[in-house]
Structure formats: C-alpha cells, structure tokens
Design an enzyme around this catalytic site. Structure first.
Site, PDB file in Angstrom:
ATOM      1  N   ASP A 128      27.678  -9.958  -8.178  1.00  0.00           N
ATOM      2  CA  ASP A 128      28.249  -8.711  -8.686  1.00  0.00           C
ATOM      3  C   ASP A 128      29.761  -8.824  -8.854  1.00  0.00           C
ATOM      4  O   ASP A 128      30.452  -9.380  -7.995  1.00  0.00           O
ATOM      5  CB  ASP A 128      27.975  -7.570  -7.703  1.00  0.00           C
ATOM      6  N   GLU A 228      18.595   1.485 -12.825  1.00  0.00           N
ATOM      7  CA  GLU A 228      18.568   2.051 -11.477  1.00  0.00           C
ATOM      8  C   GLU A 228      18.414   3.563 -11.507  1.00  0.00           C
ATOM      9  O   GLU A 228      19.166   4.272 -12.187  1.00  0.00           O
ATOM     10  CB  GLU A 228      19.846   1.677 -10.712  1.00  0.00           C
TER      11      GLU A 228
END
Length: 363
Positions: A128, A228
């Site tokens: 990330d 998500e």
C-alpha cells in the site's frame, strides 16, 4: 573468457538452431513474465505473477488475497497457497494501535514490506502507498512507488481513490513500469471527506460513481481493483463492466477474488481496540485470540506458582563434579551466599528430576 567458452560449447553441442540472444536469456534468474520483485530470484513455477492472475481471471477462477504485515504471517500465507499478499496500510490500526490508517508513514510501511517479503515466496506481493505519499504530484507518487518496490521488495503497489489527481498518479506509476492495484468504494484514507468508515454505492449516484471510478482506474492501467464495502449488485455491475479483476472486501460474492485481513479472519485479537476496528463483514475462520489469551493466562499462573520452568524446560546440565568445583571457586571469591544458592538449586533440580523419573510418564 569463461562465459565466452561456455557459450561457444553450448552453441556447438546443441543440434537445433537457436540464437545467442536466447541463450543469454537462460542466464537470467528472472522469468519473462515476472513482475519486478527486488533482488531475490523468482521461479515462474512457484511465484504468482500478473500473468497467472490474468489466466485465472480468464478461466473464471476466484483468487485469494490476504492482508499481512510481518514475517510469521507471510510464512503462513505462503504455506496456505494464498495468491496475493497485501501489505496494507491497515497495519496502522491492526499493528500500531491507531484508530485510522492515516498515521502510518512510508518508512514504517517499508519495514512491514521487507518483513513480509522475507516470508512470502509464492504470493504476488502488493504494498500500500500510505496517506500523504502520492497526493501532491505524479513525481511524488512515482518516487513513493519506486521505494515500495526497491526498498520494500514488493511486486506491485496499491493506491486508494479515483479522483482525477489519483487517476493521474496511477497512470504515471504504471508508465514508470510499476504494476498498480486500484481501490474504490470505502477508501479508509478518505474518511475525512467520507465522514467516517461508511459504505459506498448505497444510492444511485454513489453506485454509478463506484463503477465509473473503477473503469477510470482500469483505463489508467491498473491490473486489478479492490471494491470495499459496496452492495453486492454494485460489485457485480463493476466486475461485469471491467476487463480486469475485482477483489471484494465486504462487497459480496460476485467479485473476481476476495481479500480479508490476516488478524481478522483468524479471530486473533480479543481486546476492545480490535473489536472496535474489526469490520462486520469479516468471517472469523478461527478463534486464535482465545487460544492466545488462554496460553498467556496459563503461563502467568505456572510462573506464579513455581511450576514453570520444571526439569523438562531446564535442559542445560552441569555434572556434580563441575558443580562442586564451581562452589569452591565461588567460596574462594568470598561469594558464600552465591555458593549456597547454587548448591540449593542443584539439589532441587536433582530432586525434581528424580521425582519426575519415577512418575508414570517416564516409565
């Protein structure tokens, strides 16, 4: 000279024609279809690459991704045959104890990335980009992504959101030769704008935005997109609209693959902070936290009552003659109290071993 002689011998000994270029390729320890993975060799038969993921996607085979942050969890992912390991900025919450993903730095992420890379030899490794490392400019985004690969030994990076600046950042990173995974829906780095950890795509405008953002990330060159906390029909529409895989987390069963956090799916944490940050969409495949708590309580009890460590866990021995000599030397040094302590300990150990030897277990 040695290389030249080797090439000459190979060229004359092989009957079928082939080029010097082909032979030189054999000398490389990196397969053609490998994503850049730092200095370690990659065996295409053992490492998951983008080519493997694309092949699975074409065949309609779901793939698995798990978020992990350290060497032990990475080894477990390796042994389980997980396809993708995401070193997520959620480490800020799960490992470092923050309430959001915002505080973690690039330097901290690099530590997690390197630890995971040492443990996970099979999965595709994705790191990330943390908040504040790619928003200012395309140059900043590329520089941060390069560090994730070069210093973190990752194969690819992930970035959140689909604003024009982030789409541009994704495109610039891809053009720099780095594989990029996108992330839409609930984007935890944007909670300041979203007003907290809120699901997305629950009304018409928001649902359309999820699809359009995912398509924009695809056009920017992303190889996959995380969805998500969006309703399952929105995830299904997005998956259908894209040519690249979708990876769902709280997005229903209609994505190309699924991702969960290592600690969450294992039920590893059993304390108020983790209860607060564990999402309700997570299925717990284990109750490891309860096992950990039980083990720690038993350890505390045995140390307190003196039953640990017993003879079985005091493995290093010194013979009686050496003990006597040791006691004499202590006395010569004027350490009578230390000599008495050593003599008493030796006697107790001998008595404990004698009793243990007479127990039914040793027969």
């Amino acid at each position: 000279m040695l290389v030249a002689r080797t090439l000459k011998k190979s060229l004359t000994s092989v009957s079928k024609p082939f080029s010097l270029h082909t032979h030189l390729k054999w000398l490389s320890n990196l397969p053609e279809n490998a994503v850049y993975g730092g200095p370690k060799p990659q065996n295409p038969n053992q490492r998951v690459t983008l080519t493997h993921l694309r092949q699975k996607h074409r065949r309609g085979e779901p793939f698995t991704m798990v978020t992990a942050y350290d060497y032990p969890s990475a080894v477990h992912l390796d042994l389980a045959g997980i396809d993708i390991c995401l070193v997520g900025d959620s480490a800020s919450m799960v490992v470092h104890g923050h309430d959001t993903t915002l505080p973690i730095s690039l330097e901290e992420m690099l530590v997690h990335c390197r630890a995971v890379a040492r443990g996970a030899k099979r999965p595709l490794l994705v790191g990330d980009l943390p908040f504040g490392t790619y928003e200012s400019s395309s140059n900043q985004a590329v520089d941060s992504a390069v560090r994730i690969l070069k210093e973190g030994a990752m194969d690819a990076i992930k970035l959140e959101g689909g604003s024009p600046s982030r789409i541009t950042a994704a495109k610039s990173i891809v053009e720099a030769g780095i594989a990029v995974m996108g992330h839409v829906g609930l984007t935890p780095q944007a909670i300041s704008v979203l007003g907290g950890f809120r699901p997305q795509g629950k009304n018409i405008a928001s649902a359309v935005k999820v699809v359009e953002t995912a398509m924009a990330l695809q056009e920017a060159g992303c190889f996959a997109v995380v969805l998500e906390c969006v309703p399952a029909p929105v995830a299904a529409a997005t998956t259908s609209a894209l040519r690249i895989p979708t990876i769902g987390i709280g997005a229903g069963p209609f994505c190309s693959g699924q991702v969960l956090v290592y600690h969450d799916l294992l039920g590893m944490m059993q304390h108020p902070h983790h209860a607060k940050v564990t999402p309700k969409f997570c299925k717990r495949y284990g109750q490891v936290g309860e096992v950990i708590n039980k083990a720690l309580l038993e350890y505390k009890e045995e140390v307190t009552n003196g039953s640990f460590p017993g003879p079985a866990h005091s493995p290093y021995k010194i013979c009686s003659a050496e003990v006597d000599g040791f006691l004499n030397e202590l006395q010569k040094l004027g350490l009578d109290k230390a000599a008495s302590a050593a003599a008493e300990a030796a006697e107790k150990i001998e008595t404990s071993e004698s009793l243990e030897g007479k127990s039914p277990k040793s027969d």
